[in-house]
Design a protein around this motif. Structure first.
Motif, PDB file in Angstrom:
ATOM      1  N   VAL A  86       0.851  -1.186   0.000  1.00 54.97           N
ATOM      2  CA  VAL A  86       0.000   0.000   0.000  1.00 54.97           C
ATOM      3  C   VAL A  86       0.891   1.242   0.000  1.00 54.97           C
ATOM      4  O   VAL A  86       1.797   1.376   0.796  1.00 54.97           O
ATOM      5  CB  VAL A  86      -0.947   0.003   1.219  1.00 54.97           C
ATOM      6  CG1 VAL A  86      -1.734   1.291   1.277  1.00 54.97           C
ATOM      7  CG2 VAL A  86      -1.882  -1.193   1.164  1.00 54.97           C
ATOM      8  N   GLY A  87       0.615   2.134  -0.947  1.00 51.77           N
ATOM      9  CA  GLY A  87       1.401   3.352  -1.073  1.00 51.77           C
ATOM     10  C   GLY A  87       2.503   3.258  -2.123  1.00 51.77           C
ATOM     11  O   GLY A  87       3.083   4.274  -2.498  1.00 51.77           O
ATOM     12  N   ARG A  88       2.798   2.064  -2.605  1.00 52.64           N
ATOM     13  CA  ARG A  88       3.837   1.914  -3.633  1.00 52.64           C
ATOM     14  C   ARG A  88       3.265   2.239  -5.002  1.00 52.64           C
ATOM     15  O   ARG A  88       2.059   2.264  -5.208  1.00 52.64           O
ATOM     16  CB  ARG A  88       4.368   0.478  -3.631  1.00 52.64           C
ATOM     17  CG  ARG A  88       5.192   0.200  -2.391  1.00 52.64           C
ATOM     18  CD  ARG A  88       5.862  -1.131  -2.432  1.00 52.64           C
ATOM     19  NE  ARG A  88       6.777  -1.260  -3.562  1.00 52.64           N
ATOM     20  CZ  ARG A  88       7.411  -2.375  -3.874  1.00 52.64           C
ATOM     21  NH1 ARG A  88       7.229  -3.460  -3.153  1.00 52.64           N
ATOM     22  NH2 ARG A  88       8.210  -2.420  -4.897  1.00 52.64           N
ATOM     23  N   SER A  89       4.156   2.443  -5.945  1.00 49.09           N
ATOM     24  CA  SER A  89       3.708   2.699  -7.314  1.00 49.09           C
ATOM     25  C   SER A  89       3.656   1.373  -8.072  1.00 49.09           C
ATOM     26  O   SER A  89       4.327   0.407  -7.706  1.00 49.09           O
ATOM     27  CB  SER A  89       4.646   3.676  -8.009  1.00 49.09           C
ATOM     28  OG  SER A  89       5.928   3.105  -8.128  1.00 49.09           O
ATOM     29  N   ALA A  90       2.842   1.352  -9.101  1.00 51.42           N
ATOM     30  CA  ALA A  90       2.684   0.152  -9.924  1.00 51.42           C
ATOM     31  C   ALA A  90       2.597   0.577 -11.389  1.00 51.42           C
ATOM     32  O   ALA A  90       2.280   1.719 -11.710  1.00 51.42           O
ATOM     33  CB  ALA A  90       1.429  -0.609  -9.508  1.00 51.42           C
ATOM     34  N   VAL A 103      -1.728  -5.146 -13.079  1.00 47.33           N
ATOM     35  CA  VAL A 103      -0.642  -4.207 -12.798  1.00 47.33           C
ATOM     36  C   VAL A 103       0.579  -4.990 -12.340  1.00 47.33           C
ATOM     37  O   VAL A 103       0.477  -6.134 -11.890  1.00 47.33           O
ATOM     38  CB  VAL A 103      -1.025  -3.162 -11.710  1.00 47.33           C
ATOM     39  CG1 VAL A 103      -2.138  -2.257 -12.184  1.00 47.33           C
ATOM     40  CG2 VAL A 103      -1.369  -3.819 -10.401  1.00 47.33           C
ATOM     41  N   ARG A 104       1.752  -4.345 -12.477  1.00 46.20           N
ATOM     42  CA  ARG A 104       2.993  -4.940 -11.995  1.00 46.20           C
ATOM     43  C   ARG A 104       3.468  -4.103 -10.804  1.00 46.20           C
ATOM     44  O   ARG A 104       3.713  -2.909 -10.920  1.00 46.20           O
ATOM     45  CB  ARG A 104       4.059  -4.973 -13.085  1.00 46.20           C
ATOM     46  CG  ARG A 104       5.364  -5.572 -12.591  1.00 46.20           C
ATOM     47  CD  ARG A 104       6.327  -5.922 -13.703  1.00 46.20           C
ATOM     48  NE  ARG A 104       5.823  -7.121 -14.380  1.00 46.20           N
ATOM     49  CZ  ARG A 104       5.621  -7.219 -15.689  1.00 46.20           C
ATOM     50  NH1 ARG A 104       5.890  -6.200 -16.472  1.00 46.20           N
ATOM     51  NH2 ARG A 104       5.164  -8.316 -16.220  1.00 46.20           N
ATOM     52  N   ILE A 105       3.578  -4.758  -9.647  1.00 48.69           N
ATOM     53  CA  ILE A 105       4.027  -4.093  -8.421  1.00 48.69           C
ATOM     54  C   ILE A 105       5.331  -4.757  -8.008  1.00 48.69           C
ATOM     55  O   ILE A 105       5.350  -5.921  -7.601  1.00 48.69           O
ATOM     56  CB  ILE A 105       3.005  -4.235  -7.273  1.00 48.69           C
ATOM     57  CG1 ILE A 105       1.616  -3.783  -7.708  1.00 48.69           C
ATOM     58  CG2 ILE A 105       3.465  -3.448  -6.050  1.00 48.69           C
ATOM     59  CD1 ILE A 105       0.515  -4.101  -6.719  1.00 48.69           C
ATOM     60  N   GLY A 106       6.421  -4.034  -8.135  1.00 48.33           N
ATOM     61  CA  GLY A 106       7.721  -4.560  -7.710  1.00 48.33           C
ATOM     62  C   GLY A 106       8.096  -5.882  -8.347  1.00 48.33           C
ATOM     63  O   GLY A 106       8.609  -6.769  -7.676  1.00 48.33           O
ATOM     64  N   TRP A 110      -0.189  -8.402 -10.549  1.00 52.15           N
ATOM     65  CA  TRP A 110      -1.367  -8.495  -9.694  1.00 52.15           C
ATOM     66  C   TRP A 110      -2.615  -8.166 -10.501  1.00 52.15           C
ATOM     67  O   TRP A 110      -2.583  -7.368 -11.426  1.00 52.15           O
ATOM     68  CB  TRP A 110      -1.283  -7.462  -8.565  1.00 52.15           C
ATOM     69  CG  TRP A 110      -0.350  -7.811  -7.462  1.00 52.15           C
ATOM     70  CD1 TRP A 110       1.008  -7.832  -7.505  1.00 52.15           C
ATOM     71  CD2 TRP A 110      -0.707  -8.174  -6.144  1.00 52.15           C
ATOM     72  NE1 TRP A 110       1.515  -8.183  -6.288  1.00 52.15           N
ATOM     73  CE2 TRP A 110       0.479  -8.395  -5.428  1.00 52.15           C
ATOM     74  CE3 TRP A 110      -1.922  -8.321  -5.481  1.00 52.15           C
ATOM     75  CZ2 TRP A 110       0.485  -8.764  -4.101  1.00 52.15           C
ATOM     76  CZ3 TRP A 110      -1.915  -8.691  -4.153  1.00 52.15           C
ATOM     77  CH2 TRP A 110      -0.719  -8.915  -3.473  1.00 52.15           C
ATOM     78  N   THR A 111      -3.739  -8.788 -10.102  1.00 53.71           N
ATOM     79  CA  THR A 111      -5.010  -8.322 -10.629  1.00 53.71           C
ATOM     80  C   THR A 111      -5.299  -6.981  -9.978  1.00 53.71           C
ATOM     81  O   THR A 111      -4.875  -6.732  -8.846  1.00 53.71           O
ATOM     82  CB  THR A 111      -6.157  -9.309 -10.320  1.00 53.71           C
ATOM     83  OG1 THR A 111      -6.243  -9.480  -8.915  1.00 53.71           O
ATOM     84  CG2 THR A 111      -5.939 -10.642 -11.003  1.00 53.71           C
ATOM     85  N   ALA A 112      -6.005  -6.124 -10.700  1.00 56.90           N
ATOM     86  CA  ALA A 112      -6.233  -4.781 -10.174  1.00 56.90           C
ATOM     87  C   ALA A 112      -7.608  -4.283 -10.574  1.00 56.90           C
ATOM     88  O   ALA A 112      -8.201  -4.743 -11.547  1.00 56.90           O
ATOM     89  CB  ALA A 112      -5.168  -3.824 -10.700  1.00 56.90           C
ATOM     90  N   ARG A 113      -8.094  -3.347  -9.783  1.00 55.04           N
ATOM     91  CA  ARG A 113      -9.311  -2.597 -10.092  1.00 55.04           C
ATOM     92  C   ARG A 113      -9.013  -1.143  -9.796  1.00 55.04           C
ATOM     93  O   ARG A 113      -8.195  -0.823  -8.943  1.00 55.04           O
ATOM     94  CB  ARG A 113     -10.487  -3.052  -9.220  1.00 55.04           C
ATOM     95  CG  ARG A 113     -11.064  -4.380  -9.596  1.00 55.04           C
ATOM     96  CD  ARG A 113     -12.416  -4.641  -8.917  1.00 55.04           C
ATOM     97  NE  ARG A 113     -12.581  -4.034  -7.611  1.00 55.04           N
ATOM     98  CZ  ARG A 113     -12.509  -4.692  -6.452  1.00 55.04           C
ATOM     99  NH1 ARG A 113     -12.240  -5.982  -6.444  1.00 55.04           N
ATOM    100  NH2 ARG A 113     -12.705  -4.060  -5.317  1.00 55.04           N
TER     101      ARG A 113
END
Length: 143
Positions: A86-90, A103-106, A110-113
Motif C-alpha cells: 500500500v502506497g507503492r507505485s505500480a 498491474v505490476r508491483i515490484g 497483480w489483478t487490479a481494479r
C-alpha cells in the motif's frame, strides 16, 4: 488551612492538568505532591515537606519520565506482506477499470481494479496502490 490540604489540592490540580497535556511530567509532580501531603499530615515541618517534594519530583522526572516516554512514543512497526504494498507505485500491464485489469508491483503481476470505479486507466500508466483487497490491488492513477 492545613498544609496537607494545600498539598492535596496541588496534587489534584496537577493530576487534572496531566489529563489535558499527556506529558507524564505533571502527573509525576502530582504524585510527588500527594506523597508530600501525606508527610505534611504526619506533622513534618514545611522545609522538610519542600525537601521531600523536590527530591521525589527530581528523581521521578529524571528516571521515571524517560521510561514512560519510551513506551508512549513507540515507532510505528515495520509493515510487511501485502500491507507493505500500500502506497507503492505500480505499472499498468493491461487496462484497469472498476471491473478488472492487471498491474505490476515490484516485479510481481497483480489483478487490479480502479479505486474510483468510473476511471479507465490505460496500459503503460503509473498508478499508486491505494489498498489491497484479497489478491486484488485497488489503484489510482498518478497525476
Amino acid at each position: 488551612m492545613d498544609l496537607w490540604l494545600i498539598w492535596l489540592i496541588a496534587a489534584g490540580v496537577l493530576a487534572v492538568a496531566e489529563i489535558f497535556t499527556l506529558t507524564a511530567a505533571l502527573g509525576i509532580l502530582g504524585a510527588a505532591a500527594l506523597v508530600t501531603a501525606g508527610a505534611a499530615a504526619l506533622g513534618l515541618p514545611l522545609p522538610a515537606q519542600f525537601l521531600i517534594f523536590t527530591v521525589l519530583a527530581a528523581v521521578s522526572l529524571f528516571f521515571v519520565r524517560p521510561i514512560a516516554a519510551r513506551h508512549l512514543f513507540k515507532p510505528q512497526p515495520e509493515r510487511f506482506g501485502v500491507d507493505a504494498l500500500v502506497g507503492r507505485s505500480a505499472y499498468v500491464v493491461s487496462e484497469v477499470t472498476g471491473l478488472g485489469g492487471r498491474v505490476r508491483i515490484g516485479g510481481e503481476e497483480w489483478t487490479a481494479r480502479a479505486y474510483d470505479e468510473t476511471l479507465v486507466i490505460p496500459p503503460g500508466a503509473t498508478v499508486d496502490v491505494m489498498e489491497i483487497n484479497g489478491a486484488t490491488a485497488l489503484v489510482y492513477p498518478r497525476e
